[in-house]
Each structure stands twice: as C-alpha cells, then as structure tokens.
Design a protein around this motif. Structure first.
Motif, mmCIF file in Angstrom:
data_model
loop_
_atom_site.group_PDB
_atom_site.id
_atom_site.type_symbol
_atom_site.label_atom_id
_atom_site.label_comp_id
_atom_site.label_asym_id
_atom_site.label_seq_id
_atom_site.Cartn_x
_atom_site.Cartn_y
_atom_site.Cartn_z
ATOM 1 N N GLY A 179 0.821 -1.296 0.117
ATOM 2 C CA GLY A 179 0.124 0.066 0.026
ATOM 3 C C GLY A 179 1.046 1.243 -0.030
ATOM 4 N N LEU A 180 0.571 2.087 -0.778
ATOM 5 C CA LEU A 180 1.196 3.474 -1.031
ATOM 6 C C LEU A 180 0.278 4.557 -0.665
ATOM 7 N N LEU A 181 0.552 5.491 0.220
ATOM 8 C CA LEU A 181 -0.193 6.572 0.666
ATOM 9 C C LEU A 181 0.660 7.879 0.700
ATOM 10 N N ALA A 182 0.509 8.788 -0.173
ATOM 11 C CA ALA A 182 1.099 9.980 0.105
ATOM 12 C C ALA A 182 0.271 11.026 0.477
ATOM 13 N N THR A 183 0.608 12.191 1.339
ATOM 14 C CA THR A 183 -0.105 13.353 1.831
ATOM 15 C C THR A 183 0.973 14.466 1.560
ATOM 16 N N ASP A 184 0.377 15.749 1.679
ATOM 17 C CA ASP A 184 1.110 16.646 1.603
ATOM 18 C C ASP A 184 1.286 17.027 2.840
ATOM 19 N N ARG A 185 1.845 18.609 3.235
ATOM 20 C CA ARG A 185 2.427 18.853 4.546
ATOM 21 C C ARG A 185 1.368 18.784 5.417
ATOM 22 N N ASP A 186 0.075 19.272 4.920
ATOM 23 C CA ASP A 186 -1.164 19.272 5.893
ATOM 24 C C ASP A 186 -1.748 17.929 6.083
ATOM 25 N N LEU A 187 -1.170 16.994 5.854
ATOM 26 C CA LEU A 187 -1.483 15.436 5.959
ATOM 27 C C LEU A 187 -2.888 15.176 4.877
ATOM 28 N N LYS A 188 -3.168 15.971 4.009
ATOM 29 C CA LYS A 188 -4.244 15.608 3.154
ATOM 30 C C LYS A 188 -3.674 14.854 2.004
ATOM 31 N N THR A 228 -2.778 12.882 -1.000
ATOM 32 C CA THR A 228 -2.355 13.426 -2.421
ATOM 33 C C THR A 228 -2.241 12.157 -3.194
ATOM 34 N N PHE A 229 -2.066 11.068 -2.993
ATOM 35 C CA PHE A 229 -2.006 9.629 -3.801
ATOM 36 C C PHE A 229 -2.274 8.586 -2.973
ATOM 37 N N VAL A 230 -3.082 7.682 -3.618
ATOM 38 C CA VAL A 230 -3.296 6.376 -3.075
ATOM 39 C C VAL A 230 -3.031 5.362 -4.197
ATOM 40 N N ASN A 231 -2.406 4.019 -3.820
ATOM 41 C CA ASN A 231 -2.076 3.326 -5.177
ATOM 42 C C ASN A 231 -3.453 2.344 -5.220
ATOM 43 N N ARG A 282 -8.023 -1.130 -3.657
ATOM 44 C CA ARG A 282 -8.663 -2.496 -3.566
ATOM 45 C C ARG A 282 -8.752 -2.915 -2.235
ATOM 46 N N GLN A 283 -7.990 -2.624 -1.208
ATOM 47 C CA GLN A 283 -8.063 -2.894 0.301
ATOM 48 C C GLN A 283 -9.274 -2.305 0.949
ATOM 49 N N THR A 284 -9.246 -0.846 0.836
ATOM 50 C CA THR A 284 -10.286 -0.008 1.213
ATOM 51 C C THR A 284 -11.393 0.025 0.524
ATOM 52 N N ASP A 285 -11.494 -0.606 -0.732
ATOM 53 C CA ASP A 285 -12.678 -0.757 -1.268
ATOM 54 C C ASP A 285 -13.387 0.777 -1.763
ATOM 55 N N ARG A 286 -12.299 1.556 -2.018
ATOM 56 C CA ARG A 286 -12.647 3.075 -2.299
ATOM 57 C C ARG A 286 -11.862 3.301 -3.304
ATOM 58 N N THR A 287 -12.312 4.377 -4.091
ATOM 59 C CA THR A 287 -11.560 4.717 -5.253
ATOM 60 C C THR A 287 -10.606 5.854 -4.927
ATOM 61 N N ALA A 288 -9.791 6.078 -5.693
ATOM 62 C CA ALA A 288 -8.579 7.296 -5.366
ATOM 63 C C ALA A 288 -9.184 8.471 -5.257
ATOM 64 N N ASP A 289 -10.226 8.755 -6.287
ATOM 65 C CA ASP A 289 -11.048 10.026 -6.171
ATOM 66 C C ASP A 289 -11.714 10.230 -5.115
ATOM 67 N N SER A 290 -12.225 9.226 -4.403
ATOM 68 C CA SER A 290 -12.955 9.563 -3.130
ATOM 69 C C SER A 290 -12.172 9.746 -1.758
ATOM 70 N N LEU A 291 -10.855 9.369 -2.295
ATOM 71 C CA LEU A 291 -9.883 9.792 -1.108
ATOM 72 C C LEU A 291 -8.896 10.966 -1.020
ATOM 73 N N LEU A 292 -8.727 11.458 -2.187
ATOM 74 C CA LEU A 292 -7.800 12.452 -2.595
ATOM 75 C C LEU A 292 -8.383 13.663 -2.128
#
Lengths: 535, 210
Positions: A35-44, A46-49, A54-64
């Motif tokens: 699993g790869l998860l990136a955030t910006d400096r405010d911990l928002k 910015t990226f999920v692989n 698959r594991q969260t059953d959520r699309t990247a768009d719903s998380l970014l």
C-alpha cells in the motif's frame, strides 16, 4: 492539521536530503505489492495506489484531498500522528507488526481467519520535492500470512514443550510406580538369603531374581535421572574430589559387567591427585556409564582401557582433567556420531538388541558432563574399529580432596523396635520379615492414622515411613509425630521418588534420613548405627 | 580522537536527554516501564572501533543502521549482540517464550526500537545544536562484528571517527546492554564537536546568569 509543523521547512542543500520524490509514486505502483499513501504537509491525501484502493474498497478519487485523520480514524494524535510529525521534520519511522498490529484497519486476506484485521508493517517517510519536504509517504506491507505462520509455529513450540514436560512427568511417575513392586521383591530376596536354605535350585533361582532386580533398579534409576535432568532437578553436591578415586568407584560398579563379558581391562591412573570440583556419586555414575557402554558394545574377550590424566585445553592455558575410555568394540559409524548423546537414541536399533537399554546412558553422560562444566566427546575410526570417549573437566588447583565414607557391610545392630508404614502391603510385610529375621521387633500398618497411634503407643525406636500414603502424607505423619514428642525416634522416609524435590513436596519434615525404594538394607543398617551411636 | 572532559560531559548530557525520550516512547508503546541508561560515552578513530566495541558486543551482532544527512552527515548504529537483541525483543514485545533466533517479526521490532533510539538521539542533537538532519529508513543486519566494522571502512579513503555511547535498557528488572555508534567523516565530526562546544558554552553561560 493543527499540530503539523508550518509549511516550507527547508532542509540544508548539502548533502542532499534523504527521502522519496513524489514523481516516483506512480511508477512504484506498477512494481509494488504494497500500500502506498502520500500526503501533503497538511496531511491531506495526495496519492493512493491501486493496492490501497482494492483493500479499502474505495476509489482514489473518493480519498484524494481528504485529511488522513478524517479518512482513517485509527490515526490519532495519541498514537500514529507523531510518526507523521517526525516525517515532516525529515525523519523516517518503522512501525513493526508485533508492537502495533496495524496502522490502518483493513480486512485480512480471505485465507486468514485468525485475525480480524490485516496485520501490517509500515514505514512513514518524508517526501522530498525540489529539496524541500513536501509531505509524507506511508508504505504498508501486508504481513498477515507471515504472522499467522509465526503464531502457529509459536503455538506448536509451546505445545511441544508442554508435551515434553508431560513426558518427563510421566517418566518420573512411571519410575516411581515401577519402584514400588521392586521393594518387596528385593526384600523377599534378602529374606530368602537369610533363611539358610541350601537347595542349589532355590539359590540359583534367588540369584536370578536378585540380578534381575538389580538390573531393573538400574533401568528405573536411569529413567528417573533422565527425567530429573530434563526438568532441571538434578542437584549436584559439588566438592573438591580426586578423579582417580571417582574412577576407582566407577570401576567397582562396572567390574561385574566387564568381567561377565570376559574383557581384558586396563586401568591407567596417575600417582598424583587429579582434583576437580564435582559430585562424587554423579561423576562415578558418568564414568561407570562409559565403562558399561564399552563393556556392552565390545564383543566378548575384547579390550577396554580407562585412563585418567591431565592436559592443557585448546587455549593452551587452561589445564583439564581427562578421563578416556577406549575399547576395540563395535565402533561408531561417523554419520551417527553427533546423535550418540541424544536421549533415547540407540545406534544398534536394528541389531538383536541383545544388550537392551533405553538409550539413556550416553544422554545422561552428556548432561552430567555439562552440569560439571565439562565436555564429552566420542571418537571412532568407524564401524567395527572400536571407540574412545573423552571426558574433559576443569582441573582444580590448590585444594584438598574430600573423601566419602563407605558403608560397612559387616555391620550388625542391636535389636530395635520398628514400625513399618506402607500402603503397599507386600512392601510393608516383606520389610517387616527382613527386619524380624535380623532379630528386631516389628509392627506394620498400611494406614497413616493407625501409624500415628501405634508409634505413640509403642514409642517405636525406628519408623520406616512411606511418603505416598493415602489420607495423610508421610511428611504430615512425621510432623505430627515430632510435634507429639516423639523426638528420640529415628524416622526414615521411604519413597519411589529419588529425592524430596521429585515428589513435588519441598518442606522439611524432620526426617532423619530419606531412602529410595527398594531400601538398600546395608545402607539402612549404617544409618541406624550412626543414629544410635550418636545418642 | 579523544574528547575533552567538558565535551564528553556535554555529549553525555545530550545523550541522556535523547535516551530519556526514547525510554518514554518505548514505555508508551509497550505499556511497561522502560529505562535507558548511559554507562559511557567516548570517541575514537574508526580503525580502533572494533576493539572499542568489544567491550559491549562480541561475535555475531544485530545492527540497526540508519544513514543520516544534513549539515552533519554520517551513519548511526544501534549494536546489540544477537543474544541481547533476542532478549530485548522478548522483553519489549512480551514474548511468552525465550527466543534463540530472530525471526522476521522479531527483526522488525528490533528495527523499530533502533529507529526510535536513533531518531531520538539525532533529533536531540539536531534540536539542541541547531542542525537539521534527515534520515534514511533503518536497516537491520545480522553479521559478525568484524564484518560490520569492515563495511564502514570498505571503499572509502575518508578519515572517519566514531562516537560510542553505551546503552543499557532496563525492562521488568532485566537489562540488556548494547551500544549506539555515530560514524562521522572528519569534517562532520569537527563540526559536530564545535556545535557541542557552543552548546556547552551556552549552557554554562545560562548557568552563570542564574
């Protein structure tokens, strides 16, 4: 995020800061099964692989664009948030599964029912863009399968340890149970010997029984010893002793077996003392085991040699005491040499087993050598070419040896009033018969309460008391008798267990002596003689 | 290179702060009271490192290695002999049975412990000396002490110095002793010592004012 450091923290330009560029993330997604998860400096975010999608059953768009804290409630100021703060200051963090279980609650793999959540190992590291910390990267590794395997392995180890412990307890119990019938048989043989019957057929039969009882006692002793070694219950009485004296004692024990095979036996002992710090009885047992082994696995009329000597160890500084037992017997296959000292291992498993045994002797030798801070080594050129066992012990300097008094077998004691207490009636009656044949007055009982009554009424001079009585233990009976004023009596404990520690009772009950069944009658006479002489 | 008494006292003071933070972090993480003591601090040239380390570890060692960069750059290590490492993991991860060998999960625990200790130590140095470090992900290696020391000198002609800090973990009445090592190039080392001197002078100045 309120607690995050302010933006635009700059790290020094030389040498280059350590971190990962966010430009690499998309490429990493192709090759990584993490699993790869990136955030910006405010911990928002910015990226999920795709793995995390698959594991969260959520699309990247719903998380970014959402805060990490908002999406993953498990990341709180009280636990993992500190790691993100560190990453924003340029530090990296490793979160092990054993200490955290997981970072983000995700479902476990379908094949795993042991865990409610996926077990994870994580890394939280700074993301660096153009020399500045631009955010964080979380790398999540699914270790559920591995942890399940490790957990299973640990459980199996625990189960095996428990089974091994049960086995040891069983062996101790078995040895105890086997000792009980041996006691009356041994007593009966003594009675036959004292009866004065001169019928050669009866004498021969009696000798057979006696030899076999001695053999059985030795086997039971080995079983007890091995269970004590495995449970760490062997207690050595270490004193400065002369290894030559120990060797002589061992020779005396093993001589009948060596002679019965008509072996040529050579003994080479130095004239001077060879001092070691050890338990005389146990070291004699060790050497005797080596001699018995040589006698058993050498064809009749073979050659056996025993050497006691001193030499320098491999460091050329430390002096060692050495005992070598050599024979020209069946030898050792080189492939089997390392397993010789393994418990229950028998090199001659496929032969006729004419020498019997349980595969305990050499294991016991190794344990006793270890307990004395020594080593035991087996050498052999091969099958049929003889063998050599070398015991090395630390040599003791500047000490005087202690000597052990030998029992006097010709000793007779004045007639005494005995009480024999044993719930095994054969054992009690045969011991009573043996004592009566020697002129003593003997009462017997199989009951603890009755024993107290008789002892106080008759003021018995000697009470032979079995420890494993029903209702009250021998310890309790002894304590009651002492508290009731029976201080002058010699109270002797009899037990199928080899020591007080073995029967699980660790208390001092004011016994005058502790005897292992079957009772060694000569030793009993010695103990009584010493007891009544000192009064 | 030998530290002066004042420098040694100053580094010991900084290490004590770092170790108390590490102990607090490990206590929070494990729920057990963890103490971390500093038996000794000293510096030596890299070619004397192996004999200096022999006081703390021997034979095969478990090493958590973290490269750090910034104005002062170098290598930071937590060294434990394998037996001590296994014991430390068992104590901190509350293993039910003693472990003789470090499995994958045990190694991860050790890497995390090393990471916390090295981060705290370098973090304290960075904060108090006004130097900013960045860190690589820690790596755990099991190797002989000789191989570990050789890896520090292989392929480099730079003169390097080592700062050795004894580290005694005390958990549930048991203790495990290892060693924290910072290996720095001569330039970084001199800069580090200069910053330590400046910090110590500042502290003494503050003390004088009180």
């Amino acid at each position: 995020m309120n607690d995050a450091p302010s933006s635009n923290t700059t790290v020094p330009s030389r040498p280059a800061p350590i971190g990962l560029s966010s430009a690499l993330l998309t490429d990493l997604d192709i090759v990584a099964d993490w699993g790869l998860l990136a955030t910006d400096r405010d911990l928002k975010i910015t990226f999920v692989n795709s793995w995390l999608e698959r594991q969260t059953d959520r699309t990247a768009d719903s998380l970014l664009g959402h805060s990490l804290l908002e999406i993953f409630a498990s990341v709180t100021p009280d636990n993992q948030l500190n790691y993100y703060r560190q990453a924003l200051e340029g530090r990296t963090a490793v979160l092990s599964q054993r200490l955290h279980n997981f970072l983000i609650p995700l479902p476990p793999p379908a094949t795993q029912t042991r865990f409610e959540f996926m077990q994870q190992t994580c890394r939280i590291i700074p993301l660096i863009d153009a020399g500045e910390i631009s955010g964080t990267l979380t790398i999540i590794e699914d270790v559920t399968e591995r942890v399940a395997y490790e957990t299973e392995l640990r459980e199996r180890v625990t189960a095996l340890r428990e089974a091994d412990q049960h086995k040891d307890e069983f062996l101790a119990m078995l040895a105890h149970e086997l000792r009980n019938p041996l006691a009356p048989i041994s007593n009966a043989v003594q009675i036959l010997r004292m009866s004065g019957l001169n019928n050669p057929m009866v004498e021969a039969a009696r000798d057979v029984i006696e030899r076999q009882v001695v053999h059985m006692v030795r086997l039971v002793d080995d079983l007890l010893d091995v269970s004590r070694v495995s449970r760490g219950k062997i207690q050595l009485q270490k004193l400065p002793i002369d290894l030559c004296a120990v060797a002589r004692q061992a020779i005396e024990t093993s001589r009948p077996l060596i002679d019965s095979h008509r072996h040529h036996f050579e003994v080479v002992l130095p004239n001077e003392l060879v001092l070691v710090e050890g338990d005389f009885v146990r070291l004699a047992q060790l050497i005797s085991n080596l001699l018995n082994n040589a006698a058993k696995y050498t064809d009749p009329e073979g050659q056996i040699s025993l050497f006691v000597e001193t030499s320098y160890g491999s460091d050329h500084r430390t002096e060692q005491a050495i005992v070598r037992v050599c024979d020209n017997g069946r030898g050792i296959d080189p492939s089997l040499r390392d397993r010789l000292f393994t418990l229950f291992y028998q090199a001659d498993r496929n032969l006729d087993r004419s020498e019997g045994g349980l595969g305990i002797g050499l294991a016991l030798v190794k344990s006793l050598a270890d307990l004395h801070g020594g080593t035991i080594q087996a050498e052999s050129p091969g099958r049929g070419l003889g063998s050599e066992f070398i015991l090395r012990l630390p040599l003791l300097k500047n000490a005087m040896p202690m000597t052990l008094a030998k029992p006097d077998s010709s000793l007779t004691i004045q007639p005494l009033k005995f009480l024999v207490v044993d719930d095994n009636t054969d054992s009690a009656e045969s011991m009573a018969q043996l004592l009566r044949a020697d002129g003593h007055t003997v009462s017997t009982t199989y009951d603890a309460h009755k024993a107290i009554e008789i002892a106080l009424q008759e003021r018995s001079a000697v009470i032979l008391l079995d420890l494993g009585l029903p209702e009250l233990t021998g310890y309790e009976v002894c304590r009651i008798l002492r508290q009731s004023g029976l201080s002058e009596s010699c109270i002797i404990a009899m037990s199928g267990y080899a020591s007080k520690q073995d029967d699980g009772v660790d208390e001092e009950a004011a016994f005058d002596a502790h005897f292992l069944k079957p009772v060694d009658y000569e030793r009993l006479k010695n103990v009584l003689n010493e007891h009544f002489q000192s009064r | 290179m030998i530290l002066t008494n004042d420098q040694q006292d100053a580094v010991t003071e900084l290490v004590n702060i770092a170790f108390s933070r590490t102990a607090a972090a490990l206590s929070d993480l494990t729920g057990d009271r963890v103490e971390l003591n500093v038996p000794e601090v000293f510096a030596c040239p890299i070619d004397q490192l192996q004999s200096a380390l022999a006081k703390y570890v021997s034979g095969d060692v478990a090493t958590v290695h973290q490269i750090f960069g910034g104005a002062v750059s170098g290598d930071a290590f937590l060294l434990l002999d394998v037996e001590g490492a296994a014991k430390l993991v068992q104590l901190l991860a509350k293993g039910d049975v003693p472990i003789q060998q470090l499995g994958s999960s045990d190694r991860e625990v050790l890497a995390e412990i090393g990471n916390i200790l090295l981060n705290a130590s370098l973090g304290v140095f960075g904060d108090l000396l006004q130097v900013r470090f960045t860190f690589a992900v820690p790596r755990l290696q099991l190797e002989s002490l000789g191989a570990m020391v050789a890896s520090l000198t292989m392929g480099t002609v730079e003169i390097r110095h080592a700062l050795l800090v004894g580290a005694r973990f005390v958990i549930r009445a048991s203790n495990v002793t290892g060693c924290l090592v910072l290996v720095l190039g001569v330039t970084s080392f001199e800069l580090f010592i200069a910053e330590v001197d400046a910090w110590a002078k500042g502290m003494m100045g503050e003390g004088d004012n009180e």
